[in-house]
Design an enzyme around this catalytic site. Structure first.
Site, mmCIF file in Angstrom:
data_model
loop_
_atom_site.group_PDB
_atom_site.id
_atom_site.type_symbol
_atom_site.label_atom_id
_atom_site.label_comp_id
_atom_site.label_asym_id
_atom_site.label_seq_id
_atom_site.Cartn_x
_atom_site.Cartn_y
_atom_site.Cartn_z
ATOM 1 N N SER A 101 5.880 4.321 -6.062
ATOM 2 C CA SER A 101 4.687 3.786 -5.405
ATOM 3 C C SER A 101 4.500 4.340 -3.999
ATOM 4 O O SER A 101 4.325 5.532 -3.806
ATOM 5 C CB SER A 101 4.764 2.255 -5.415
ATOM 6 O OG SER A 101 3.568 1.673 -4.993
ATOM 7 N N ASP A 241 -2.357 4.790 -2.653
ATOM 8 C CA ASP A 241 -0.928 5.005 -2.448
ATOM 9 C C ASP A 241 -0.435 5.989 -3.500
ATOM 10 O O ASP A 241 -1.220 6.533 -4.276
ATOM 11 C CB ASP A 241 -0.158 3.679 -2.478
ATOM 12 C CG ASP A 241 -0.077 3.075 -3.873
ATOM 13 O OD1 ASP A 241 -0.950 3.376 -4.706
ATOM 14 O OD2 ASP A 241 0.860 2.292 -4.132
ATOM 15 N N ASP A 243 1.144 5.981 -6.364
ATOM 16 C CA ASP A 243 0.897 5.854 -7.808
ATOM 17 C C ASP A 243 -0.477 5.272 -8.115
ATOM 18 O O ASP A 243 -0.799 5.003 -9.266
ATOM 19 C CB ASP A 243 1.997 5.031 -8.485
ATOM 20 C CG ASP A 243 1.978 3.566 -8.094
ATOM 21 O OD1 ASP A 243 1.465 3.243 -6.999
ATOM 22 O OD2 ASP A 243 2.496 2.728 -8.866
ATOM 23 N N ASP A 245 -1.933 2.406 -7.631
ATOM 24 C CA ASP A 245 -2.187 1.032 -8.059
ATOM 25 C C ASP A 245 -2.706 0.178 -6.906
ATOM 26 O O ASP A 245 -2.978 -1.003 -7.075
ATOM 27 C CB ASP A 245 -0.953 0.392 -8.706
ATOM 28 C CG ASP A 245 0.208 0.182 -7.750
ATOM 29 O OD1 ASP A 245 0.153 0.676 -6.605
ATOM 30 O OD2 ASP A 245 1.190 -0.484 -8.153
#
Length: 449
Positions: A101, A241, A243, A245
């Site tokens: 992440s 960010d 990833d 999400d």
């Protein structure tokens, strides 16, 4: 040995803490636990972000999955929420994401989604962990044609982008959008979706090299995007960010619009249309007090949970709410996806911007943000939960709460993924709360390091 799974899967420094051996074990045990009851050859999706360690960990993870007879569908670099969506869309038995992440590139992580696209509950993670700790001796060892295999889904990214585009009607023609892809998993999906929706798109940090993910860019380092929005005179900016999400926005003046404000803007829009479930937004204890004040004035209800999108989701599922999220930009639209989705959030906010005809600064002005200071205290992992029992720390927090007289608050919580205790203080005077937060951090580090 502490619990293997943190608040968002298994995470650590790649090849040191999150080793290929552990990735293999996670693939093996995870595939068995999540697909053991199936009567068909299990199908598991695997995707990742842009970290240099992704290939190494993917190879090991897939080996583990195949060793218990499951089929792997490799999706390559793709946003985390795409895995959640496509696991359902492709009728897969599970999905796995290789990502850390917002963490620096040397970290990586592995997290699972079940067949419905939801992150795993603690009880299922505990089963996976138990198998790993027992060495996996009792797992099936198929041979011959029963060994699992890997295939590729070439159009996965396009399928996800089409899904996101399909959540709105109309387009964004005439809106100038700047996006910061954090050199991460959104570097293809975000530009593709917004170009297709006819926005005037300018992109930065969309050239990943394996080591530049989240490096001075993305939703954890907003200054570059803030300057870029003003430089090109964009109407709005979005920073994802690593990833994808989560997402944060920037208004036309270069000011950050955080997750609380995004939920306030979209929540009011949905309420006015009569489609916000129970006129409720689910937020966390870290949300700004300004969100509560706005809600009270506008006829909305704010439900609070512990920090972590898994707890937000749990509350939404239990009580039938459709909108929830975190100040950090993890926002869940449960009528569309089962996890935080940065690209979906960006598209929903753009829809409000287009329909309202207002500038983002005006929309964000519906919520007055109280000054809030968040400082990390560096402690050992072993001691990061002991602040609960430390009389000196407890006494200092009580004294601070008394000092604020109901116009501020102190919140301390351990990080789920790092050796940190996060200290958040909120109040009317930024200088005072900053000073008090630094004092509290010094005390915590002195007693828990």
């Amino acid at each position: 040995m502490g619990r293997l799974f943190g608040t968002d899967g298994v995470r650590g420094v790649a090849n040191l803490e999150l080793t290929p051996k552990l990735a293999y074990q996670l693939g093996q045990a995870g595939a068995y636990v999540l697909t053991g009851e199936t009567k068909h050859t299990p199908k598991i999706l695997v995707g990742m972000d842009t970290r240099i360690s992704g290939d190494m960990l993917e190879a090991a993870l897939i080996s583990g999955i195949c060793s218990v007879g499951a089929q792997v569908v490799s999706l390559g670099v793709i946003p985390t929420p795409a895995i959640a969506y496509l696991t359902r869309q492709y009728d897969a038995d599970a999905g796995v994401v290789i990502s850390a992440s917002h963490n620096p590139f040397e970290y990586n992580g592995i997290k699972f989604f079940n067949s419905n696209g939801y992150k795993l509950p603690d009880a299922i993670e505990d089963k996976i962990e138990e198998i790993i700790q027992n060495g996996g001796e009792d797992l099936p060892k198929p041979v011959g044609q029963n060994i699992g295999f890997k295939c590729y889904q070439e159009n996965a990214l396009e399928d996800y982008v089409n899904f996101v585009k399909g959540t709105i009607t109309g387009d964004f023609e005439g809106i100038k959008v700047a996006i910061d892809c954090a050199n991460g998993a959104s570097f293809q999906a975000a530009p593709m979706a917004l170009f297709d929706l006819k926005a005037d798109v300018s992109v930065i940090n969309n050239e990943p090299d394996g080591t530049n993910i989240n490096s001075g860019c993305g939703s954890t380092h907003m200054r570059q995007l803030q300057a870029y929005v003003k430089e090109i005179k964009a109407d709005i900016g979005f920073a994802f960010d690593g990833d994808a999400d989560r997402v944060l926005a920037v208004d036309e003046n270069g000011n950050i619009v955080d997750g609380d404000q995004i939920m306030a803007i979209i929540g009011l829009y949905l309420k006015d249309k009569g489609i916000l479930s129970q006129n409720t937004i689910v937020a966390t204890v870290m949300s700004n007090m300004g969100l509560d004040i706005m809600a009270k004035n506008k006829g909305l209800t704010i439900e609070k949970t512990k920090v972590g999108d898994r707890y937000v989701l749990e509350e939404m599922l239990n009580k039938g709410y459709m909108l929830g999220g975190e100040q950090s930009g993890h926002i869940i639209f449960l009528d569309h996806n089962t996890t935080g989705d940065g690209l979906l959030t960006a598209v929903q906010l753009l829809k409000v911007l287009k329909d309202s005809g207002k500038k983002l600064s005006e929309l964000a002005g519906v919520m007055e943000i109280l000054p809030q200071v968040l400082i990390n205290a560096k402690v050992t992992n072993e001691k990061k939960y002991k602040y609960l029992d430390d009389e000196v720390i407890k006494k200092m927090c009580k004294e601070l709460e008394d000092e604020f007289k109901g116009e501020g608050r102190v919140l301390i919580r351990p990080s789920g993924t790092e050796p940190l205790v996060r200290v958040m203080i909120e109040g009317k005077d930024k200088d005072i709360i900053t000073r008090r937060a630094k004092e509290l951090v010094r005390v915590i580090e002195g007693r828990l390091s």
